[in-house]
Write a protein that holds these residues in place. Structure first.
Motif, PDB file in Angstrom:
ATOM      1  N   ASP A  55      28.346  44.002  66.148  1.00  0.00           N
ATOM      2  CA  ASP A  55      27.058  43.673  67.441  1.00  0.00           C
ATOM      3  C   ASP A  55      27.872  44.055  68.494  1.00  0.00           C
ATOM      4  N   ALA A  56      28.601  43.283  68.266  1.00  0.00           N
ATOM      5  CA  ALA A  56      29.111  42.576  69.822  1.00  0.00           C
ATOM      6  C   ALA A  56      29.741  43.516  70.122  1.00  0.00           C
ATOM      7  N   VAL A  57      31.103  44.633  69.297  1.00  0.00           N
ATOM      8  CA  VAL A  57      31.338  45.747  69.791  1.00  0.00           C
ATOM      9  C   VAL A  57      30.398  46.831  70.506  1.00  0.00           C
ATOM     10  N   LEU A  58      28.955  46.726  69.851  1.00  0.00           N
ATOM     11  CA  LEU A  58      28.289  47.948  70.249  1.00  0.00           C
ATOM     12  C   LEU A  58      27.683  47.231  71.253  1.00  0.00           C
ATOM     13  N   ASP A  59      27.601  46.008  71.452  1.00  0.00           N
ATOM     14  CA  ASP A  59      27.181  45.542  72.954  1.00  0.00           C
ATOM     15  C   ASP A  59      28.073  45.838  73.765  1.00  0.00           C
ATOM     16  N   ASP A  60      29.283  45.940  73.607  1.00  0.00           N
ATOM     17  CA  ASP A  60      30.929  45.983  74.723  1.00  0.00           C
ATOM     18  C   ASP A  60      31.319  47.718  75.059  1.00  0.00           C
ATOM     19  N   ILE A  61      30.259  48.924  73.953  1.00  0.00           N
ATOM     20  CA  ILE A  61      30.745  49.601  73.793  1.00  0.00           C
ATOM     21  C   ILE A  61      28.871  50.893  75.053  1.00  0.00           C
ATOM     22  N   ILE A  62      28.110  49.992  74.960  1.00  0.00           N
ATOM     23  CA  ILE A  62      27.150  50.356  75.180  1.00  0.00           C
ATOM     24  C   ILE A  62      26.615  49.739  77.103  1.00  0.00           C
ATOM     25  N   ASN A  63      27.403  48.298  76.976  1.00  0.00           N
ATOM     26  CA  ASN A  63      27.712  47.904  78.504  1.00  0.00           C
ATOM     27  C   ASN A  63      28.977  48.149  79.288  1.00  0.00           C
TER      28      ASN A  63
END
Length: 153
Positions: free
Chosen positions: A145-153
């Motif tokens: 979830d944290a990795v995906l948040d970083d990618i999206i943001n």
């Protein structure tokens, strides 16, 4: 010093079913039993226990076997439905149901007659292994979830 105190409960469930046993390639007579399953369950002392949640889960699971010839129902159509095999299989399923409600199944005692029981004790090692797998999955999910948040943001 903090002491871990648990609430422990024993709940009983009943199942009417029939089965037969094959010994030396000879099929025995199909005969009925009212099986009794006593489940020992632990909850944190701080937990409020809604009995109907896990009682409903266990009852729904057992429903698929109620008033059936056990030899004709999966997985017992390919596994001898002895007291031991039935209890071992049911204990694993009961564990999953209880665990989802926040409890820990510690023991299952099954009886097919009032004078004969088979007991499955779930050891600390087995419980810890299951808990660790769940914790590992939760941690992996949080990392993803944290990795995906970083990618999206």
């Amino acid at each position: 010093m903090a002491v871990n105190i648990y609430r422990e409960y024993r709940l009983k469930f009943y199942l009417n079913m029939r089965h037969y046993i094959i010994i030396n390639d000879a099929k025995g007579e199909t005969h009925p039993h009212t099986w009794e399953f006593a489940l020992d369950i632990k909850f944190s002392r701080n937990s409020f226990v809604e009995f109907n949640i896990f009682e409903d889960g266990i009852s729904k699971f057992l429903e698929q076997f109620q008033n059936k010839i056990l030899n004709e129902v999966e997985p017992f159509d390919s596994m001898m439905p002895t007291l031991e095999n039935v209890t071992d299989y049911f204990a694993e399923e009961f564990f999953k149901i209880i665990y989802k409600t926040g409890g820990m199944l510690t023991c299952v005692e099954a009886s097919e007659t009032p004078t004969r029981s088979y007991i499955v004790n779930i050891s600390e090692q087995e419980k810890n292994s299951i808990l660790n797998k769940k914790a590992d999955a939760r941690i992996m999910s949080e990392v993803m979830d944290a990795v995906l948040d970083d990618i999206i943001n």
